[in-house]
Design an enzyme around this catalytic site. Structure first.
Site, PDB file in Angstrom:
ATOM      1  N   GLY A  11       0.878 -13.919 -33.864  1.00  0.00           N
ATOM      2  CA  GLY A  11       2.072 -13.129 -33.576  1.00  0.00           C
ATOM      3  C   GLY A  11       1.804 -11.677 -33.922  1.00  0.00           C
ATOM      4  O   GLY A  11       2.667 -10.968 -34.432  1.00  0.00           O
ATOM      5  N   GLY A  14       3.805  -8.072 -32.674  1.00  0.00           N
ATOM      6  CA  GLY A  14       5.190  -7.774 -33.026  1.00  0.00           C
ATOM      7  C   GLY A  14       5.286  -6.614 -33.998  1.00  0.00           C
ATOM      8  O   GLY A  14       4.309  -5.890 -34.251  1.00  0.00           O
ATOM      9  N   GLN A  15       6.486  -6.453 -34.559  1.00  0.00           N
ATOM     10  CA  GLN A  15       6.769  -5.280 -35.391  1.00  0.00           C
ATOM     11  C   GLN A  15       5.838  -5.198 -36.608  1.00  0.00           C
ATOM     12  O   GLN A  15       5.271  -4.159 -36.898  1.00  0.00           O
ATOM     13  CB  GLN A  15       8.235  -5.306 -35.845  1.00  0.00           C
ATOM     14  CG  GLN A  15       8.667  -4.009 -36.511  1.00  0.00           C
ATOM     15  CD  GLN A  15       9.976  -4.145 -37.279  1.00  0.00           C
ATOM     16  OE1 GLN A  15      10.452  -5.250 -37.537  1.00  0.00           O
ATOM     17  NE2 GLN A  15      10.564  -3.018 -37.636  1.00  0.00           N
ATOM     18  N   ASP A  37      -1.650 -13.489 -29.954  1.00  0.00           N
ATOM     19  CA  ASP A  37      -0.243 -13.621 -29.577  1.00  0.00           C
ATOM     20  C   ASP A  37      -0.145 -14.620 -28.433  1.00  0.00           C
ATOM     21  O   ASP A  37      -1.168 -15.077 -27.931  1.00  0.00           O
ATOM     22  CB  ASP A  37       0.335 -12.236 -29.183  1.00  0.00           C
ATOM     23  CG  ASP A  37       1.756 -12.102 -29.738  1.00  0.00           C
ATOM     24  OD1 ASP A  37       2.579 -12.995 -29.435  1.00  0.00           O
ATOM     25  OD2 ASP A  37       2.026 -11.157 -30.482  1.00  0.00           O
ATOM     26  N   ASP A  53      -0.816 -20.157 -28.769  1.00  0.00           N
ATOM     27  CA  ASP A  53       0.539 -20.685 -28.900  1.00  0.00           C
ATOM     28  C   ASP A  53       0.528 -21.502 -30.188  1.00  0.00           C
ATOM     29  O   ASP A  53      -0.093 -22.557 -30.253  1.00  0.00           O
ATOM     30  CB  ASP A  53       0.869 -21.572 -27.690  1.00  0.00           C
ATOM     31  CG  ASP A  53       2.221 -22.264 -27.862  1.00  0.00           C
ATOM     32  OD1 ASP A  53       2.881 -22.043 -28.898  1.00  0.00           O
ATOM     33  OD2 ASP A  53       2.586 -23.026 -26.960  1.00  0.00           O
ATOM     34  N   TYR A 143      17.976 -19.038 -38.208  1.00  0.00           N
ATOM     35  CA  TYR A 143      16.798 -18.348 -38.750  1.00  0.00           C
ATOM     36  C   TYR A 143      16.734 -18.532 -40.265  1.00  0.00           C
ATOM     37  O   TYR A 143      15.698 -18.904 -40.828  1.00  0.00           O
ATOM     38  CB  TYR A 143      16.922 -16.867 -38.378  1.00  0.00           C
ATOM     39  CG  TYR A 143      15.877 -15.938 -38.933  1.00  0.00           C
ATOM     40  CD1 TYR A 143      14.543 -16.049 -38.582  1.00  0.00           C
ATOM     41  CD2 TYR A 143      16.251 -14.881 -39.774  1.00  0.00           C
ATOM     42  CE1 TYR A 143      13.599 -15.152 -39.065  1.00  0.00           C
ATOM     43  CE2 TYR A 143      15.314 -13.985 -40.255  1.00  0.00           C
ATOM     44  CZ  TYR A 143      13.991 -14.130 -39.908  1.00  0.00           C
ATOM     45  OH  TYR A 143      13.061 -13.234 -40.386  1.00  0.00           O
ATOM     46  N   LYS A 147      13.982 -20.461 -42.495  1.00  0.00           N
ATOM     47  CA  LYS A 147      13.211 -19.779 -43.534  1.00  0.00           C
ATOM     48  C   LYS A 147      13.376 -20.484 -44.888  1.00  0.00           C
ATOM     49  O   LYS A 147      12.422 -20.602 -45.649  1.00  0.00           O
ATOM     50  CB  LYS A 147      13.632 -18.300 -43.641  1.00  0.00           C
ATOM     51  CG  LYS A 147      13.172 -17.452 -42.477  1.00  0.00           C
ATOM     52  CD  LYS A 147      11.649 -17.343 -42.419  1.00  0.00           C
ATOM     53  CE  LYS A 147      11.146 -16.549 -41.243  1.00  0.00           C
ATOM     54  NZ  LYS A 147       9.688 -16.614 -41.072  1.00  0.00           N
TER      55      LYS A 147
HETATM   56  C1  AKB Z   1      16.260  -9.892 -38.966  1.00  0.00           C
HETATM   57  O1  AKB Z   1      17.118  -8.989 -38.936  1.00  0.00           O
HETATM   58  O2  AKB Z   1      16.413 -10.995 -38.429  1.00  0.00           O
HETATM   59  C2  AKB Z   1      14.980  -9.623 -39.720  1.00  0.00           C
HETATM   60  C3  AKB Z   1      15.056 -10.127 -41.137  1.00  0.00           C
HETATM   61  C4  AKB Z   1      15.918  -9.445 -42.105  1.00  0.00           C
HETATM   62  O3  AKB Z   1      14.397 -11.062 -41.461  1.00  0.00           O
HETATM   63  N1  AKB Z   1      14.682  -8.234 -39.708  1.00  0.00           N
END
Ligand code: AKB
Length: 316
Positions: A11, A14-15, A37, A53, A143, A147
């Site tokens: 990845g 990305g940023q 990527d 992938d 998300y 995490k």
């Molecule tokens: C998001 O905004 O989803 C991310 C993070 C805080 O993990 N930048």
């Protein structure tokens, strides 16, 4: 230059990956770092690059063996706002990708894993100010749930299989070299681009929404710092709280106005407001400071000065 490691960044376009690969190559050499990527990107022109992938365990294994990879930085993930739109994909990618990499370390095919966690592991019942390392979590986004589960699995693989996995709970990250994608904190990058190009910005969070943030050079320093730390100093194998500084869109707009007189900001909060409201406002990172010496360099003013200086060269 360190030559003992062969690093794979998954990845990488990305940023975070864009800057991480550049920094790692300064330490480990161009050929010591394989960028990868899901599709070929401009990064392929800068050094070794593979299409990976991360959901494809067999494909990943072949590339890891071919390059004799010793360390993997796994950055491929769906961030908070995108994962809310595609919850199943968010969960599958964020979890299966992690298992595929952790299993490589469990089988002793690689030696070390870096996996990013986030302030999204915290939820509405978490203390909002100076959020401690160990506290109520109860994340309310896909998300955040992925995490938090990932953190548990990292610690489990460390305890059960002696996997050397290291992780940080990133706050919102701000940088000028690369664009963020699909996060709730992305406004803090977009605002700079719009200020310099158009002198105005419409923010998708409300004016007083305070969130923890960090300038990218500090994030990269922390990431490489924890990976290079002596294993005995890395006491937390779920993920470390990490802190830079905190501000609201209103605070940031005022700081930008010092460089762009007449800059205006308006507010049109959307679904990302609810996500931001569930997250902490500031983070206590004293465990990272105590265990492996974490210290941020940038604050709101020095970050804004540096962002404006560099983005002006890129945009204007
Ligand atoms: C998001 O905004 O989803 C991310 C993070 C805080 O993990 N930048």
């Amino acid at each position: 230059m360190r030559t003992s490691e062969k690093i794979l960044v998954i990845g990488s376009s990305g940023q975070i990956g864009t800057e991480l690969v550049q920094n790692l190559r300064e330490i480990y050499g161009i050929d010591g770092v394989i960028a990868s990527d899901v599709k070929v990107t401009e990064q392929a022109k800068e050094g070794p690059f593979e299409v990976i992938d991360v959901m494809n365990a067999q494909g990943l294994l072949e590339i890891v063996k071919r390059h004799k990879i010793t360390q993997v930085y796994l950055l491929a993930a769906l961030l908070s706002a995108t994962a809310e739109k595609m919850p199943k994909l968010g969960w599958d990618l964020n979890m299966q990708g992690l298992f595929n990499v952790l299993d490589l370390a469990k089988e002793k095919i690689i030696k070390q894993v870096y996996w990013p966690s986030s302030i999204a592991v915290f939820g509405p019942n978490t203390p909002k100010v100076n959020t401690p390392q160990f506290t109520v979590m109860e994340p309310s986004t896909v998300y955040g749930i992925s995490k938090q589960a990932g953190e548990r699995w990292c610690e489990y693989y460390f305890n059960k299989y002696n996997v050397d996995v290291r992780s940080l709970r990133y706050p919102g990250l701000i940088g000028w070299k690369s664009a963020p994608g699909g996060g709730t904190t992305d406004y803090a990058v977009h605002i700079f681009h719009e200020a310099l190009k158009n002198g105005k910005y419409e923010c998708f969070l409300s004016e007083n929404t305070i969130l923890p943030m960090m300038y990218m050079p500090d994030a990269i320093k922390a990431t490489i710092g924890i990976m290079q730390a002596d294993p005995g100093t890395v006491k937390i194998r779920s993920s470390y709280n990490l802190a830079g500084f905190s501000f609201s869109p209103n605070d940031l707009a005022a700081e930008i106005r010092k460089h762009v007189p007449g800059f205006t900001i308006s507010y049109a909060p959307d679904s990302r407001q609810q996500i931001a409201d569930s997250w902490p406002q500031s983070i206590d990172a004293k465990e990272a400071a105590k265990d492996w010496g974490w210290q941020p360099e940038y604050d709101l003013k020095s970050m804004t000065d540096d962002m404006i200086k560099n983005l002006k060269n890129v945009l204007l």
